[in-house]
Design a protein around this motif. Structure first.
Motif, PDB file in Angstrom:
ATOM      1  N   SER A  39       0.821  -1.208   0.000  1.00 12.42           N
ATOM      2  CA  SER A  39       0.000   0.000   0.000  1.00 12.42           C
ATOM      3  C   SER A  39       0.855   1.259   0.000  1.00 12.42           C
ATOM      4  N   PHE A  40       2.121   1.129  -0.317  1.00 11.65           N
ATOM      5  CA  PHE A  40       3.040   2.270  -0.411  1.00 11.65           C
ATOM      6  C   PHE A  40       3.004   2.741  -1.866  1.00 11.65           C
ATOM      7  N   PRO A  41       2.472   3.902  -2.133  1.00 13.70           N
ATOM      8  CA  PRO A  41       2.261   4.302  -3.529  1.00 13.70           C
ATOM      9  C   PRO A  41       3.483   4.144  -4.442  1.00 13.70           C
ATOM     10  N   PRO A  42       4.678   4.558  -4.021  1.00  9.97           N
ATOM     11  CA  PRO A  42       5.818   4.421  -4.935  1.00  9.97           C
ATOM     12  C   PRO A  42       6.139   2.968  -5.314  1.00  9.97           C
ATOM     13  N   PHE A  43       5.525   2.027  -4.579  1.00 14.71           N
ATOM     14  CA  PHE A  43       5.779   0.615  -4.905  1.00 14.71           C
ATOM     15  C   PHE A  43       5.327   0.318  -6.335  1.00 14.71           C
TER      16      PHE A  43
END
Lengths: 210, 616
Positions: A39-43
């Motif tokens: 849920s980490f956007p940059p992932f």
């Protein structure tokens, strides 16, 4: 980089050390909890910084294998990827198809396992769109199957491939309903080692363990 | 104290007094005291200001920088250079004491006892300073090129000398002598010494003259004939050099009158000379050696400055205005001048008086403006008044906007501080000198606290912006070309100035304080990104923020830190390059987040562990 994540984040390291070591006995009914970084956007953006990207790809590799292990997926099809593997609807992010390929390419490298293997495309010059996911490698599968054969005293007996995949005896085993091609690869490893012999064709192929 | 310690600005230029203005700059300059080089002061910039001559060392400017006040200079002497010897300008200090006879006698004067114990040709007064090398000071060598007889340096030891021994070049033509010549000369001198005077002998031999002996010499004058130690010619007593051979007679004299440096010089061309050069009361002359040219302009401007004597004006009252018509006596109505006009003025009261005063004021302003704008020189000198007047006008007219005020103050400082091309000489060196001076100028401009330019811009600004701002302060004269500007900016690093030029990945050039490093930028960025994680009370709906902090766009960063968007983008990308942040590309643009990838799971992750995690 020294700041710690707040307590709301499930901290990963200490707990893994304490957990029991039999993932295979996971009841298939439990729902899949994606890791925090899913849920980490940059992932979902391929990072330009090479160090970060290497780390990101490792995390993706882990994520894919964990996901596939949980859902018992032996084979991925890029044109129809499993739901929520490469996307996270809650933060409206998803990995681009080209980036999925980068991730899988990374996983297919020998130095990374390999964790997947591309299934060669039908037509020439076409990019293959599906791959095996090795959350266990064929060698590991071979070990597991041979271990089971040994434990159940079936050495010298002949089992059909169908029996190995779908027989009652393997219902509790992790390789049940395994992709047939993948199972043949695993058996091929045993054959090479001289621990089994495969005869017959296709459906009614039989395996004899030594 | 002829040489003074010099205060430097942040840009390592001399910091000027209030009324002081820069006249000329030249690099490649070395300093001499008397005839000898001062160690550590051999490669630097010479700044000529209206009040001082400054030397700023290139290597260690904070340590080795000195200034000579123009008001202490008696006269200057120009030497055009000869063969390998560079052109020099000699500055003679004004006499400290009443007369030239007693210039600076005190510390070097030894008691007659010294002379008694160690008389002879080895000089009595030099002994207290450096008693060890009792070598013959009168050893000379004749230059094979120009025929001048030079002193053999006192630290030259013929027994240990080899090819690598540094030899002093001829003082006239600058050609180094062959080693053999010097060895021969010094050996000859040493073998002569016993004949000239035995160290143990209490009474010097008559051949060297009785007046060498301090005990016998009269303190203020020479009684006997002044015999030359080299050619034995008997000179007139007041001669300081021999009329026949040019040898120095001062060295031989015993009077405290003439300074001891005559003695001291041959003794001390070594490091001892520079050790306390600042406190040295006995400096005879200071020479500026112009190794990279520029001496002519320097000499011209120095002469002008010495004639103008601007330092006298430092705290002087404003220039009297004699041109004023007798109509306005009140303007320089001094108490000593109580004549007719004042009563007449006193009589003027009421409306008429006010009108009269207004008329006087206008007339005065007219005169000031009239004289000030006659030519540029005049404008420079009356700059103070004109600015004061402009200030006054601005106040009166009431449109005193902040802009006008800042332009005014800018122009005021621009009059004094700026190096322009005409302050520099011509030649191949001039261009680089101009660039370095411009570079220093810029650094001063940026670090000037009154202006606070960098602070206003969030500590960083693009070079193009700086160029525009800087040229605006020059009020349309002496504008800097972009090419020169960039060259000057590149020089900051070489000159160790507190400003640095940063080239971002995209090629954007930005100006930044040297102390502001990437690490600091990243730290402040990260602190900002992490804010939501530590928000109190934790907002209910922002679980993402609690876990990962915030994601920011370049726009937001620019607003937050007061940077331009271009700079913000570059800073974020720099932080990304360093692995501190990572990007999230989505439909509404790129957002930057703290790099959590590196922290999510340490070490190699295996799927089994991941599985375990999931079951918790």
């Amino acid at each position: 980089m020294a700041a710690t994540l707040p307590d709301t984040t499930p901290s990963s390291l200490p707990t893994t050390a304490l957990s029991p070591l039999h993932p295979t006995s996971t009841p298939p009914t439990s729902t899949f909890h994606p890791p925090t970084h899913a849920s980490f956007p940059p992932f979902y953006t391929l990072q330009p910084n090479l160090t970060t990207r290497a780390r990101q790809l490792d995390l993706w590799s882990t994520h894919v294998t964990t996901y596939c292990a949980h859902h018992r997926i032996f084979r991925l099809n890029l044109s129809n990827p499993p739901l929520n593997l490469f996307s996270n609807p809650s933060i409206h992010r998803s990995l681009k198809t080209s980036d999925i390929r980068v991730v899988l390419d990374h996983m297919s490298r020998p130095e990374n396992g390999p964790r997947i293997e591309w299934i060669s495309a039908g037509a020439k010059g076409e990019q293959s769109s599906s791959c095996y996911v090795y959350w266990k490698t064929p060698a590991e599968w071979a070990e597991a199957i041979y271990g089971w054969v040994e434990a159940t005293g079936q050495k010298g007996a002949v089992l059909t491939v169908y029996e190995l995949r779908e027989g009652d005896a393997v219902r509790e085993r992790e390789w049940r309903e395994m992709d047939e091609e993948l199972l043949r690869k695993a058996l091929g490893v045993l054959v090479k080692r001289g621990k089994a012999q495969v005869f017959g064709q296709e459906e009614n192929a039989g395996v004899k363990f030594f | 104290m002829f040489l003074r310690q010099l205060d430097l600005t942040t840009a390592l230029r001399p910091s000027l007094y209030d009324d002081e203005s820069l006249l000329f700059v030249q690099d490649g300059v070395g300093l001499y005291e008397g005839k000898f080089k001062i160690p550590n002061y051999q490669n630097g910039h010479a700044y000529l200001t209206s009040h001082r001559v400054c030397y700023v060392d290139n290597g260690e400017p904070r340590k080795f920088s000195v200034a000579v006040d123009l008001k202490e200079i008696e006269r200057t002497e120009f030497y055009a250079g000869f063969l390998k010897s560079s052109a020099k300008i000699t500055l003679f200090p004004k006499a400290k004491r009443s007369g030239p006879q007693l210039r600076s006698p005190q510390p070097k004067y030894a008691s007659p006892m010294d002379g008694l114990v160690r008389s002879g040709t080895s000089t009595p007064r030099s002994i207290p300073q450096s008693p060890a090398p009792a070598r013959d000071v009168s050893a000379t060598w004749i230059c094979p090129i120009c025929g001048l007889s030079n002193m053999v340096p006192s630290n030259f030891d013929p027994s240990t000398a080899n090819q690598h021994t540094p030899l002093p070049p001829c003082q006239a033509c600058g050609i180094k002598p062959p080693l053999a010549l010097i060895i021969k000369a010094s050996i000859a001198a040493m073998s002569n010494r016993p004949a000239a005077g035995t160290p143990a002998a209490p009474i010097p031999q008559s051949s060297t003259g009785t007046d060498y002996f301090p005990g016998k010499g009269t303190p203020n004058g020479r009684a006997g004939p002044n015999q030359c130690p080299r050619c034995t010619f008997e000179n007139y007593p007041s001669m300081t050099t021999c009329e026949i051979c040019g040898a120095s007679l001062i060295a031989r004299s015993t009077e405290p009158s003439t300074p001891a440096q005559g003695m001291q010089r041959p003794e001390s061309p070594g490091p001892s000379l520079g050790s306390s050069i600042l406190d040295d009361e006995t400096i005879e002359t200071i020479k500026l050696s112009f190794r990279a040219g520029g001496e002519k302009q320097f000499q011209d401007k120095l002469k002008t400055a010495l004639t103008q004597r601007k330092w006298l004006l430092q705290s002087a009252p404003p220039v009297p205005r004699p041109d004023l018509s007798p109509m306005q006596p009140s303007f320089h109505a001094s108490p000593a001048e109580p004549a007719q006009p004042s009563p007449s003025q006193q009589r003027m009261i009421g409306i008429a008086g006010l009108e009269r005063r207004g008329a006087e004021l206008r007339q005065n302003n007219q005169t000031v403006i009239g004289t000030a704008f006659e030519d540029l020189e005049a404008l420079m000198t009356s700059a103070k008044e004109v600015i004061a007047m402009a200030d006054e006008f601005a106040k009166q007219s009431g449109n005193d906007t902040a802009d006008a005020r800042s332009i005014l103050s800018d122009s005021a400082s621009a009059l004094g501080l700026v190096t322009t091309k005409d302050m520099l000489g011509t030649g191949s060196q001039a261009e680089t000198l101009y660039i370095t001076e411009l570079s220093r100028n810029l650094a001063e401009f940026l670090t000037d606290d009154r202006r606070g330019l960098l602070r206003k811009e969030g500590g960083i600004m693009s070079l193009v912006d700086l160029w525009a701002v800087f040229n605006r302060t020059r009020n349309g004269i002496e504008l800097i070309s972009p090419l020169d500007f960039e060259k000057a900016a590149v020089k900051w690093d070489d000159l160790h100035l507190p400003i640095r030029l940063r080239r971002f990945k995209s090629g954007l050039l930005a100006v930044q304080e040297r102390s502001r490093t990437d690490e600091k930028t990243i730290a402040s960025l990260l602190a900002w990104l992490r804010e939501p994680q530590f928000a109190f009370p934790p907002p209910e709906d922002d679980t993402l923020g609690q876990t990962f902090g915030r994601g920011v766009t370049a726009q937001q960063t620019a607003e937050r830190f007061g940077w331009s968007v271009g700079v913000a983008t570059e800073e974020l990308e720099m932080a990304e390059e360093m692995g501190a942040v990572c990007r999230d590309q989505c439909l509404d643009g790129i957002r930057f987040w703290e790099n959590h990838f590196m922290r999510i799971l340490g070490g190699q992750v295996d799927p089994a562990q991941m599985m375990n995690e999931l079951r918790i």
